[in-house]
Design a protein around this motif. Structure first.
Motif, short mmCIF file in Angstrom:
data_model
loop_
_atom_site.label_atom_id
_atom_site.label_comp_id
_atom_site.label_asym_id
_atom_site.label_seq_id
_atom_site.Cartn_x
_atom_site.Cartn_y
_atom_site.Cartn_z
N GLU A 15 0.73 -1.11 0.10
CA GLU A 15 -0.16 -0.12 0.02
C GLU A 15 0.68 1.24 0.07
OE1 GLU A 15 -3.75 1.58 2.27
OE2 GLU A 15 -2.78 0.40 3.26
N SER A 18 0.73 5.95 4.18
CA SER A 18 -0.37 6.93 4.51
C SER A 18 0.30 8.48 4.81
CB SER A 18 -1.05 6.68 5.49
OG SER A 18 -2.11 7.61 5.74
N THR A 19 0.22 9.42 3.99
CA THR A 19 0.70 10.65 3.90
C THR A 19 -0.49 11.80 3.79
OG1 THR A 19 1.39 11.24 1.81
CG2 THR A 19 2.79 10.08 3.05
N ARG A 22 -1.42 11.87 0.24
CA ARG A 22 -2.48 10.53 -0.30
C ARG A 22 -3.68 10.73 0.44
NH1 ARG A 22 -2.70 4.47 1.82
NH2 ARG A 22 -3.77 5.76 3.41
N GLU A 23 -4.11 11.21 1.57
CA GLU A 23 -5.23 11.21 2.17
C GLU A 23 -6.27 12.03 1.56
OE1 GLU A 23 -6.00 8.72 3.97
OE2 GLU A 23 -3.94 8.08 3.80
N TYR A 160 -7.58 2.04 -5.58
CA TYR A 160 -8.53 1.80 -4.45
C TYR A 160 -9.11 0.64 -4.37
CZ TYR A 160 -12.02 3.34 -1.08
OH TYR A 160 -12.82 3.73 0.30
N SER A 182 -4.92 2.91 -1.96
CA SER A 182 -5.46 2.88 -0.52
C SER A 182 -6.24 1.72 -0.63
CB SER A 182 -6.12 4.31 -0.34
OG SER A 182 -6.48 4.21 0.81
#
Length: 316
Positions: A15, A18-19, A22-23, A160, A182
């Motif tokens: 994956e 998460s940053t 990205r969010e 996704y 994600s």
């Protein structure tokens, strides 16, 4: 084609870290108010993050020839973003269709098939924007494997996806690794990812398909409900309203005995518009009032447009 179920160790599922960036992209991808342009921009940016993550895992991905296989139509923006980043890449187009409510997938090659391979085809990279159940991409990987006589190896990149679906993909013979922008929480019983993307991803990327004479519902609306409600108001169905040329608005001309009656009508509409916080586009010339209902953001018809049109009808 029968899917090969021979067992193998599952390929790694990687994956994108998460940053905040990205969010923000995932929030944009799932936003009900996203436009086709903004959705494509989001997928382009997310694809770059996916490729960076893939390169960190496998540096050879940009050092050798690759063949990109986007699953149409949703993965075309991924192809647009990936090709400049993979200078030795070529592409082969695959369209997959699935019978609603089943796992039966048909793969159609729009041009040559990937096997026998051309001399410079290189590594196969399968692109898919949304992976909900995994049926489509599992069948494609199985067909690629069968066409190659059991020798094909593939990399799968997606934006996704549901965890259970990617586990199925990772178990496919020939899949080296999977990179996802994600992970969703799950796929619901209707086949939609949770959190929801708020609309068919193809429609979010390209917009609703235009059909002359058909109402066009705004993104995020219950399309079938809004279209049905709007069609009930149209002249051809016994109503008094007509569509504009693009199907994005309903409009009607009202004629009254005199200006006083027209003004009374307009006051009633104005009060209702204030109450519902939705205002018309209208003009008035003496005893004639022309009203147009539409929504500008997101663009198209909403249930509120139909409600306001019905109120107008009730005032005459």
């Amino acid at each position: 084609m029968t899917i090969n179920t021979d067992s193998k160790d599952p390929a790694p599922i990687i994956e994108v870290p998460s940053t905040p960036a990205r969010e923000a992209l995932m929030k944009d991808l799932c936003a009900p108010s996203a436009t086709p342009k903004s959705t494509q921009d989001t997928i382009h940016a997310l694809t770059h993050q996916i490729l960076t993550t893939a390169q960190n895992h496998d540096p050879t991905i940009i050092q050798s020839p690759t063949t990109l296989i986007p699953i149409l139509r949703g993965a075309l923006p991924m192809l647009v973003a990936a090709q400049p980043a993979l200078p030795q890449s070529s592409s082969i187009l695959a369209r997959c269709s699935k019978t609603k409510g089943t796992a039966d997938v048909v793969v159609e090659w729009l041009g040559r098939r990937p096997f026998p391979p051309a001399q410079d085809d290189g590594k196969i990279i399968v692109l898919d924007t949304i992976v909900a159940t995994g049926d489509t991409i599992v069948q494609l990987c199985a067909e690629l494997r069968a066409l190659s006589g059991g020798t094909a190896s593939m990399v799968v990149l997606c934006c996704y996806a549901a965890p259970a679906a990617l586990e199925r993909v990772a178990a496919c013979l020939g899949v080296e690794y999977v990179v996802v922008g994600s992970l969703a929480e799950r796929c619901d019983e209707r086949g939609y990812l949770v959190p929801y993307t708020h609309g068919d991803i193809g429609d979010k990327i390209y917009g609703e398909r235009f059909v002359a004479g058909k109402p066009v519902a705004a993104t995020g609306e219950d399309v079938s409900r809004v279209v049905k409600m709007a069609e009930e108001l149209l002249v051809e169905n016994g109503g008094a309203w007509r569509l504009d040329g693009e199907g994005l608005a309903i409009q009607r001309d009202f004629q009254f005995p005199g200006f006083k009656q027209a003004w009374t009508f307009m006051n009633k509409v104005a009060d209702a518009a204030k109450e519902h916080r939705h205002h018309p586009e209208w003009t008035n010339t003496y005893n004639n009032v022309s009203i147009r209902w539409t929504t500008h953001q997101p663009k198209g018809l909403t249930e509120l447009d139909v409600i306001m049109a019905r109120l107008c009808d009730s005032y005459v």
